[in-house]
Design an enzyme around this catalytic site. Structure first.
Site, PDB file in Angstrom:
ATOM      1  CG  HIS A   1      -3.233   3.304   2.068  1.00 16.35           C
ATOM      2  ND1 HIS A   1      -3.759   2.910   0.855  1.00 16.35           N
ATOM      3  CD2 HIS A   1      -3.296   2.229   2.887  1.00 16.35           C
ATOM      4  CE1 HIS A   1      -4.131   1.637   0.951  1.00 16.35           C
ATOM      5  NE2 HIS A   1      -3.858   1.203   2.156  1.00 16.35           N
TER       6      HIS A   1
ATOM      7  CG  ASN B   1      -6.624  -1.166   1.359  1.00 21.90           C
ATOM      8  OD1 ASN B   1      -5.939  -0.710   0.445  1.00 21.90           O
ATOM      9  ND2 ASN B   1      -6.094  -1.656   2.473  1.00 21.90           N
TER      10      ASN B   1
ATOM     11  CB  CYS C   1      -0.942   0.003   1.191  1.00 20.29           C
ATOM     12  SG  CYS C   1      -2.005  -1.440   1.210  1.00 20.29           S
TER      13      CYS C   1
HETATM   14  N1  COA Z   1     -18.768  -9.362   9.333  1.00 18.76           N
HETATM   15  C1  COA Z   1     -19.206  -9.712  10.543  1.00 18.76           C
HETATM   16  N2  COA Z   1     -18.371 -10.139  11.515  1.00 18.76           N
HETATM   17  C2  COA Z   1     -17.073 -10.185  11.246  1.00 18.76           C
HETATM   18  C3  COA Z   1     -16.555  -9.820  10.001  1.00 18.76           C
HETATM   19  C4  COA Z   1     -17.461  -9.397   9.000  1.00 18.76           C
HETATM   20  N3  COA Z   1     -17.061  -9.033   7.788  1.00 18.76           N
HETATM   21  N4  COA Z   1     -15.216  -9.966  10.011  1.00 18.76           N
HETATM   22  C5  COA Z   1     -14.901 -10.404  11.238  1.00 18.76           C
HETATM   23  N5  COA Z   1     -16.018 -10.548  11.970  1.00 18.76           N
HETATM   24  C6  COA Z   1     -16.149 -10.997  13.352  1.00 18.76           C
HETATM   25  C7  COA Z   1     -14.939 -11.773  13.822  1.00 18.76           C
HETATM   26  O1  COA Z   1     -15.013 -13.121  13.398  1.00 18.76           O
HETATM   27  C8  COA Z   1     -15.048 -11.618  15.322  1.00 18.76           C
HETATM   28  O2  COA Z   1     -16.007 -12.527  15.777  1.00 18.76           O
HETATM   29  P1  COA Z   1     -15.739 -13.339  17.156  1.00 18.76           P
HETATM   30  O3  COA Z   1     -15.646 -12.260  18.209  1.00 18.76           O
HETATM   31  O4  COA Z   1     -16.952 -14.182  17.248  1.00 18.76           O
HETATM   32  O5  COA Z   1     -14.465 -14.049  16.941  1.00 18.76           O
HETATM   33  C9  COA Z   1     -15.622 -10.223  15.482  1.00 18.76           C
HETATM   34  O6  COA Z   1     -16.210  -9.878  14.220  1.00 18.76           O
HETATM   35  C10 COA Z   1     -14.598  -9.178  15.843  1.00 18.76           C
HETATM   36  O7  COA Z   1     -13.482  -9.378  15.004  1.00 18.76           O
HETATM   37  P2  COA Z   1     -12.228  -8.495  15.130  1.00 18.76           P
HETATM   38  O8  COA Z   1     -11.170  -9.012  14.209  1.00 18.76           O
HETATM   39  O9  COA Z   1     -11.903  -8.320  16.570  1.00 18.76           O
HETATM   40  O10 COA Z   1     -12.801  -7.117  14.570  1.00 18.76           O
HETATM   41  P3  COA Z   1     -12.113  -5.723  14.552  1.00 18.76           P
HETATM   42  O11 COA Z   1     -12.867  -4.786  15.388  1.00 18.76           O
HETATM   43  O12 COA Z   1     -10.641  -5.783  14.780  1.00 18.76           O
HETATM   44  O13 COA Z   1     -12.336  -5.288  13.035  1.00 18.76           O
HETATM   45  C11 COA Z   1     -11.098  -5.141  10.995  1.00 18.76           C
HETATM   46  C12 COA Z   1     -11.768  -6.055  12.003  1.00 18.76           C
HETATM   47  C13 COA Z   1     -10.436  -5.981   9.937  1.00 18.76           C
HETATM   48  C14 COA Z   1     -12.178  -4.264  10.361  1.00 18.76           C
HETATM   49  C15 COA Z   1     -10.070  -4.238  11.740  1.00 18.76           C
HETATM   50  O14 COA Z   1      -9.219  -5.038  12.526  1.00 18.76           O
HETATM   51  C16 COA Z   1      -9.240  -3.427  10.802  1.00 18.76           C
HETATM   52  O15 COA Z   1      -9.713  -2.511  10.187  1.00 18.76           O
HETATM   53  N6  COA Z   1      -7.918  -3.720  10.671  1.00 18.76           N
HETATM   54  C17 COA Z   1      -7.050  -3.062   9.743  1.00 18.76           C
HETATM   55  C18 COA Z   1      -7.221  -3.688   8.402  1.00 18.76           C
HETATM   56  C19 COA Z   1      -6.549  -2.934   7.302  1.00 18.76           C
HETATM   57  O16 COA Z   1      -6.845  -1.792   7.097  1.00 18.76           O
HETATM   58  N7  COA Z   1      -5.651  -3.597   6.583  1.00 18.76           N
HETATM   59  C20 COA Z   1      -4.956  -3.058   5.480  1.00 18.76           C
HETATM   60  C21 COA Z   1      -3.946  -2.089   5.910  1.00 18.76           C
HETATM   61  S1  COA Z   1      -3.062  -1.499   4.531  1.00 18.76           S
END
Ligand code: COA
Length: 325
Positions: free
Chosen positions: A252, A282, A113
């Site tokens: 980004h 993204n 990215c």
């Molecule tokens: N829909 C519904 N539930 C979802 C889901 C979706 N699309 N994706 C994950 N979940 C669930 C998980 O399985 C988890 O369930 P559990 O508690 O039963 O295990 C719950 O939601 C929470 O998951 P978690 O990973 O703790 O969520 P989060 O608050 O961290 O959000 C992201 C997940 C990916 C949105 C967040 O971590 C994020 O934005 N990270 C950065 C990602 C990014 O930008 N990457 C590229 C960088 S260049």
């Protein structure tokens, strides 16, 4: 000293729009979950005739048109991408052939990215050495081809698209001022994607197709906010500037929560930050040049403006860059 300045911008997005409602039919998720956790509402998905090099070429043609420069005048083409449609030749060579940039040399750059930011820094170094050089810098991705559409943790986040800038030196003092770039390969496992086949088939018993994007979301989130904040503060301090000097920040576009947290920590007014993650998700290396082109065409960037760019991505790679428009 002559620095790289932007002469023209362009972008090209696939026609197909994938909504959160569409994703509700594909994995166990909801519009509410996706919107509240990421800010993403739609993303574009490449189809026939929209492979990485073709999106890149269309974005390049628009940037050339705005710059009033012909493809034959381009000396160098760099494409920042992690999803070229072929590993060899490079996406940049396909763009060269597609647009007819006959005298250019061409290569790809992989910094995930942060690819476009690294590319701007690279272009600046070429232009410092040869100020009349004309460079086509493109960020282009077809991430939908490398997303596991059964993995709700990742498939909701990514989209396809391309953005381009034509760069050369200008007489009016515009151009890149400085950059603050970093990498940390020890953290690679937190965000990665294998080559389709990364081992000699004779050496392994079973080929596991592990070629999807894999991510530890929470870790990426934490690192992204802290790393971009430090990269920006370090760069501004080096130049005796504060966020109030910045006319527009173009980050980004990964996730609205990452951006909100970053903007709060920097104490920046929200209206001075360009956001389009809600529409495109993204798009990795393409996200900054797509945003530059949109902001430029919407008249949100004016001559003399101080612009701040920042990025974070797989590697990890991250950084910030200052430019006077
Ligand atoms: N829909 C519904 N539930 C979802 C889901 C979706 N699309 N994706 C994950 N979940 C669930 C998980 O399985 C988890 O369930 P559990 O508690 O039963 O295990 C719950 O939601 C929470 O998951 P978690 O990973 O703790 O969520 P989060 O608050 O961290 O959000 C992201 C997940 C990916 C949105 C967040 O971590 C994020 O934005 N990270 C950065 C990602 C990014 O930008 N990457 C590229 C960088 S260049």
């Amino acid at each position: 000293m002559k620095h790289a300045a932007v002469l023209g911008t362009g972008s090209s997005m696939p026609k197909r729009v994938l909504t959160n409602a569409d994703l509700e039919q594909m994995v166990e998720t909801s519009d509410e979950w996706i919107t509240s956790r990421t800010g993403i509402q739609t993303r574009r998905i490449a189809g026939e005739g929209e492979q990485t090099h073709l999106l890149a070429a269309r974005a390049a043609e628009k940037a050339l048109l705005m710059a009033k420069i012909s493809a034959e005048e381009i000396d160098l083409i760099v494409v920042a991408t992690i999803t070229p449609h072929k590993i060899m030749p490079s996406c940049a060579c396909f763009v060269q052939s597609e647009i007819g940039a006959t005298k250019a040399f061409a290569f790809d750059l992989n910094a995930a990215c942060s690819g476009f930011l690294y590319g701007l820094d690279l272009a600046d170094k070429y232009i410092l050495n040869r100020p009349d050089m004309k460079i086509l810098l493109i960020g282009a991705e077809n991430l939908s081809a490398r997303v596991n559409w059964k993995d709700r943790n990742t498939c909701i986040l990514f989209g396809d698209g391309a953005g381009a800038c034509v760069l050369s030196s200008k007489k009016d003092g515009a151009g890149i001022i400085d950059s603050n770039l970093f990498s940390d390969g020890t953290l690679w496992q937190l965000l990665h994607m294998d080559s389709p086949q990364s081992l000699n088939p004779d050496l392994v018993e079973e080929i596991i197709d592990d070629s999807y994007i894999l991510m530890s979301g929470k870790d990426v989130f934490k690192h992204a906010v802290r790393a971009m904040e430090d990269a920006i503060k370090g760069l501004l301090k080096r130049h005796g500037l504060s966020t109030s000097d910045i006319a527009l920040m173009i980050p980004h576009q990964a996730n609205i929560r990452i951006l909100n947290k970053l903007v709060n920590r920097l104490g920046m007014p929200q209206e001075n930050v360009y956001i389009n993650v809600d529409r495109y998700g993204n798009t990795s290396a393409a996200s900054i040049p797509i945003a530059i082109d949109e902001a430029n065409r919407q008249g949100k960037i004016n001559k003399g403006d101080l612009l701040l760019f920042c990025s974070f991505g797989g590697g990890f790679t991250w950084g910030s860059l200052l430019m006077q428009w």
